[in-house]
Motif scaffolding. Structure first.
Motif, PDB file in Angstrom:
ATOM      1  N   GLY A  28       0.791  -1.229   0.000  1.00  0.00           N
ATOM      2  CA  GLY A  28       0.000   0.000   0.000  1.00  0.00           C
ATOM      3  C   GLY A  28       0.822   1.277   0.000  1.00  0.00           C
ATOM      4  N   SER A  48      -0.114   3.537  -3.003  1.00  0.00           N
ATOM      5  CA  SER A  48      -1.504   3.955  -2.784  1.00  0.00           C
ATOM      6  C   SER A  48      -1.588   5.042  -1.711  1.00  0.00           C
ATOM      7  N   ARG A  49      -0.763   4.932  -0.676  1.00  0.00           N
ATOM      8  CA  ARG A  49      -0.717   5.973   0.372  1.00  0.00           C
ATOM      9  C   ARG A  49      -0.208   7.294  -0.201  1.00  0.00           C
ATOM     10  N   LEU A  58      -5.281   5.103  -0.448  1.00  0.00           N
ATOM     11  CA  LEU A  58      -5.464   4.061   0.556  1.00  0.00           C
ATOM     12  C   LEU A  58      -6.239   4.652   1.731  1.00  0.00           C
ATOM     13  N   LYS A  59      -7.352   4.034   2.047  1.00  0.00           N
ATOM     14  CA  LYS A  59      -8.206   4.531   3.125  1.00  0.00           C
ATOM     15  C   LYS A  59      -8.285   3.501   4.242  1.00  0.00           C
ATOM     16  N   LYS A  60      -8.431   3.998   5.447  1.00  0.00           N
ATOM     17  CA  LYS A  60      -8.551   3.155   6.630  1.00  0.00           C
ATOM     18  C   LYS A  60      -9.969   3.285   7.157  1.00  0.00           C
ATOM     19  N   TRP A  61     -10.554   2.168   7.556  1.00  0.00           N
ATOM     20  CA  TRP A  61     -11.862   2.225   8.202  1.00  0.00           C
ATOM     21  C   TRP A  61     -11.939   1.142   9.258  1.00  0.00           C
ATOM     22  N   GLU A  62     -12.873   1.321  10.170  1.00  0.00           N
ATOM     23  CA  GLU A  62     -13.043   0.365  11.247  1.00  0.00           C
ATOM     24  C   GLU A  62     -14.405  -0.292  11.103  1.00  0.00           C
ATOM     25  N   ARG A  98      -9.330  -1.876   9.010  1.00  0.00           N
ATOM     26  CA  ARG A  98      -9.068  -2.426   7.682  1.00  0.00           C
ATOM     27  C   ARG A  98      -8.595  -1.311   6.760  1.00  0.00           C
ATOM     28  N   TYR A  99      -7.889  -1.726   5.710  1.00  0.00           N
ATOM     29  CA  TYR A  99      -7.416  -0.789   4.700  1.00  0.00           C
ATOM     30  C   TYR A  99      -7.937  -1.232   3.340  1.00  0.00           C
TER      31      TYR A  99
END
Length: 159
Positions: free
Chosen positions: A96, A99-100, A105-109, A115-116
């Motif tokens: 990633g 992507s970062r 690249l996104k992070k979510w819970e 999760r990414y």
């Protein structure tokens, strides 16, 4: 987030055939459509890849190459390209990192787990390595045609 006029972050990622592809290799020679997608074999991933693949020759007429990036491994990309008849390079960004750098690249819970994943994004990069167009939260259906129109107008501006 990246936007028009920003320098495109350089990168080197392996393609489906394990060759290392560098953005710098295209500098001075080709425009690049760099798009980030969620995953091989997903409905959106298939739709977007097939629509870009159907237009590879039209992009080439405007001296533009297409590069798709996801977190999938090279072997998955190779299978995906074969199954769907994809005629451009798919790059593997398993860590990633790229992507970062492109803020894709996104992070979510969910359910107490972090999760990414990829926020479907597309960048039109000119021969000088400048981002001419940046799109986040892309809807896959019809997107390739929209990007082709932008690339065609980019070519007209260079003439």
């Amino acid at each position: 987030m990246l936007s028009s006029g920003d320098n495109a972050p350089d990168f080197a990622l392996p393609a489906a055939n394990m060759d290392l592809i560098q953005l710098a290799d295209y500098r001075g020679r080709h425009n690049v459509v760099l798009y980030f997608f969620n995953k091989d074999h997903t409905p959106g991933g298939i739709a977007e890849a097939v629509e870009f693949s159907e237009r590879v020759d039209s992009f080439a007429e405007h001296n533009t190459v297409i590069l798709g990036v996801s977190l999938d491994e090279c072997l998955a990309h190779e299978l995906f390209r074969e199954e769907e008849g994809i005629e451009f390079e798919l790059l593997s960004d398993t860590e990633g990192e790229v992507s970062r750098r492109y803020h894709a690249l996104k992070k979510w819970e969910a359910h107490g787990m972090v999760r990414y994943g990829i926020d479907r994004s597309t960048f039109v990069i000119d021969k000088d390595g400048l981002i001419r167009h940046a799109f986040y939260h892309v809807m896959p259906k019809g997107h390739a045609a929209e990007i082709l129109s932008l690339v065609q107008s980019l070519g007209a501006a260079e003439d």
